[in-house]
Design a protein around this motif. Structure first.
Motif, PDB file in Angstrom:
ATOM      1  N   PRO A  85       0.854  -1.199   0.000  1.00  0.00           N
ATOM      2  CA  PRO A  85       0.000   0.000   0.000  1.00  0.00           C
ATOM      3  C   PRO A  85       0.890   1.249   0.000  1.00  0.00           C
ATOM      4  O   PRO A  85       1.478   1.598   1.022  1.00  0.00           O
ATOM      5  CB  PRO A  85      -0.788  -0.124   1.309  1.00  0.00           C
ATOM      6  N   ILE A  86       1.005   1.871  -1.141  1.00  0.00           N
ATOM      7  CA  ILE A  86       1.953   2.978  -1.267  1.00  0.00           C
ATOM      8  C   ILE A  86       1.341   4.102  -2.089  1.00  0.00           C
ATOM      9  O   ILE A  86       0.539   3.866  -2.999  1.00  0.00           O
ATOM     10  CB  ILE A  86       3.270   2.473  -1.913  1.00  0.00           C
ATOM     11  N   GLU A 139      -6.627  -2.680   8.616  1.00  0.00           N
ATOM     12  CA  GLU A 139      -6.394  -3.999   9.216  1.00  0.00           C
ATOM     13  C   GLU A 139      -4.975  -4.155   9.769  1.00  0.00           C
ATOM     14  O   GLU A 139      -4.671  -5.151  10.429  1.00  0.00           O
ATOM     15  CB  GLU A 139      -6.646  -5.099   8.174  1.00  0.00           C
ATOM     16  N   GLY A 140      -4.099  -3.193   9.493  1.00  0.00           N
ATOM     17  CA  GLY A 140      -2.724  -3.253   9.962  1.00  0.00           C
ATOM     18  C   GLY A 140      -1.732  -3.345   8.829  1.00  0.00           C
ATOM     19  O   GLY A 140      -0.668  -2.746   8.871  1.00  0.00           O
ATOM     20  N   ALA A 181      -1.443  -4.915   4.319  1.00  0.00           N
ATOM     21  CA  ALA A 181      -2.119  -5.597   3.217  1.00  0.00           C
ATOM     22  C   ALA A 181      -2.267  -7.076   3.519  1.00  0.00           C
ATOM     23  O   ALA A 181      -3.312  -7.683   3.251  1.00  0.00           O
ATOM     24  CB  ALA A 181      -1.335  -5.389   1.916  1.00  0.00           C
ATOM     25  N   ALA A 182      -1.225  -7.674   4.092  1.00  0.00           N
ATOM     26  CA  ALA A 182      -1.273  -9.102   4.412  1.00  0.00           C
ATOM     27  C   ALA A 182      -2.336  -9.409   5.464  1.00  0.00           C
ATOM     28  O   ALA A 182      -3.045 -10.423   5.368  1.00  0.00           O
ATOM     29  CB  ALA A 182       0.095  -9.573   4.896  1.00  0.00           C
ATOM     30  N   GLN A 183      -2.474  -8.546   6.446  1.00  0.00           N
ATOM     31  CA  GLN A 183      -3.505  -8.760   7.460  1.00  0.00           C
ATOM     32  C   GLN A 183      -4.900  -8.535   6.892  1.00  0.00           C
ATOM     33  O   GLN A 183      -5.860  -9.180   7.312  1.00  0.00           O
ATOM     34  CB  GLN A 183      -3.240  -7.846   8.656  1.00  0.00           C
ATOM     35  N   GLN A 184      -5.015  -7.639   5.917  1.00  0.00           N
ATOM     36  CA  GLN A 184      -6.289  -7.494   5.228  1.00  0.00           C
ATOM     37  C   GLN A 184      -6.627  -8.802   4.510  1.00  0.00           C
ATOM     38  O   GLN A 184      -7.762  -9.282   4.556  1.00  0.00           O
ATOM     39  CB  GLN A 184      -6.236  -6.341   4.223  1.00  0.00           C
ATOM     40  N   ALA A 185      -5.636  -9.387   3.841  1.00  0.00           N
ATOM     41  CA  ALA A 185      -5.847 -10.671   3.170  1.00  0.00           C
ATOM     42  C   ALA A 185      -6.256 -11.752   4.163  1.00  0.00           C
ATOM     43  O   ALA A 185      -7.143 -12.566   3.885  1.00  0.00           O
ATOM     44  CB  ALA A 185      -4.578 -11.085   2.435  1.00  0.00           C
ATOM     45  N   GLU A 186      -5.625 -11.750   5.324  1.00  0.00           N
ATOM     46  CA  GLU A 186      -5.943 -12.743   6.353  1.00  0.00           C
ATOM     47  C   GLU A 186      -7.394 -12.629   6.804  1.00  0.00           C
ATOM     48  O   GLU A 186      -8.074 -13.646   7.024  1.00  0.00           O
ATOM     49  CB  GLU A 186      -5.005 -12.563   7.539  1.00  0.00           C
ATOM     50  N   GLN A 187      -7.897 -11.407   6.930  1.00  0.00           N
ATOM     51  CA  GLN A 187      -9.283 -11.225   7.342  1.00  0.00           C
ATOM     52  C   GLN A 187     -10.262 -11.636   6.251  1.00  0.00           C
ATOM     53  O   GLN A 187     -11.312 -12.209   6.517  1.00  0.00           O
ATOM     54  CB  GLN A 187      -9.516  -9.769   7.745  1.00  0.00           C
ATOM     55  N   ALA A 231       4.051  -7.579   9.194  1.00  0.00           N
ATOM     56  CA  ALA A 231       4.169  -7.351   7.754  1.00  0.00           C
ATOM     57  C   ALA A 231       4.186  -5.872   7.378  1.00  0.00           C
ATOM     58  O   ALA A 231       4.791  -5.501   6.362  1.00  0.00           O
ATOM     59  CB  ALA A 231       3.038  -8.060   7.010  1.00  0.00           C
ATOM     60  N   TYR A 232       3.538  -5.037   8.171  1.00  0.00           N
ATOM     61  CA  TYR A 232       3.381  -3.646   7.751  1.00  0.00           C
ATOM     62  C   TYR A 232       4.715  -2.947   7.546  1.00  0.00           C
ATOM     63  O   TYR A 232       4.918  -2.257   6.539  1.00  0.00           O
ATOM     64  CB  TYR A 232       2.540  -2.862   8.758  1.00  0.00           C
TER      65      TYR A 232
END
Length: 229
Positions: free
Chosen positions: A111-112, A126-127, A129-135, A200-201
């Motif tokens: 996210p840039i 969500e914290g 991009a990876a955590q968004q994917a996890e949700q 990850a962020y």
């Protein structure tokens, strides 16, 4: 799988690359194809994906790359890479919940944003991009990797190797070992476990710093981790 990454043969896997027609997806697809790994190039349009797959087959001199729409790519691959633009990240994954169940999903989305001062990381509710994917994908094995490797160097097959380390993050150690093996399959690249997915962020954010370095010094900078054998 319980074996460490060194014992995993990535050529037994088929890797699907969502966003495989974009820069990062192209570079990863080319390098894995050249390493003998089966690749499915994913795109919203199957025809566009197959056109790119044809280019990659010719560039890498292989026949184990094919194109498909994103749903087919997700369903038929063993491991799936999310290399889509941040703007379409959530929408793309929401449409693939079913075919990605039980699959290892490797998120390399950053996210840039850009303004007159240069690149900067965008906040993610969500914290990361990876955590968004996890949700979005609660029944998938979500990991994060390949954020900080140059797409330009990956896609340039005249470069025999890509000198960098890839931090692999995730809560499923077996899944991160598989992703580390995929990193190791690219000449010059070393996959290193970098912590839980909640970390990850800052790895995603580091891409903004690398882009700033690249612009200032006219290079294709990556990262290396010291004091590891």
């Amino acid at each position: 799988m319980t074996a460490p990454s060194e014992a995993i043969d990535p050529t037994t896997l088929t890797v699907g690359v969502l966003g495989g027609t974009g820069n990062q997806g192209q570079g990863l697809a080319l390098r894995w194809a050249q390493a003998g790994i089966g690749v499915i190039v994913g795109s919203r349009a199957a025809e566009r994906a197959e056109n790119s797959a044809k280019e990659y087959r010719e560039a890498a001199g292989v026949d184990h790359v094919r194109g498909a729409d994103n749903a087919t790519c997700a369903a038929e691959a063993d491991v799936v890479i999310a290399a889509v633009p941040w703007e379409s990240h959530a929408e793309t994954l929401r449409g693939l919940v079913e075919p990605l169940k039980g699959k290892i999903l490797v998120d390399c989305v950053v996210p840039i944003g850009f303004d007159k001062k240069g690149p900067y990381p965008l906040p993610v509710a969500e914290g990361s991009a990876a955590q968004q994917a996890e949700q979005i994908l609660p029944e998938s094995r979500v990991t994060a990797a390949f954020h900080n490797v140059s797409a330009v160097l990956l896609a340039d097959l005249e470069q025999p190797s890509v000198d960098c380390d890839v931090l692999v993050l995730g809560d499923d150690r077996e899944a991160t070992d598989v992703v580390r093996a995929l990193a190791d399959a690219i000449p010059g690249v070393r996959g290193i476990y970098g912590g839980r997915l909640r970390n990850a962020y800052q790895v995603e954010c580091l891409t903004a710093n690398l882009i700033a370095i690249n612009r200032r010094y006219k290079v294709h900078a990556s990262i290396k981790i010291t004091d590891l054998d």
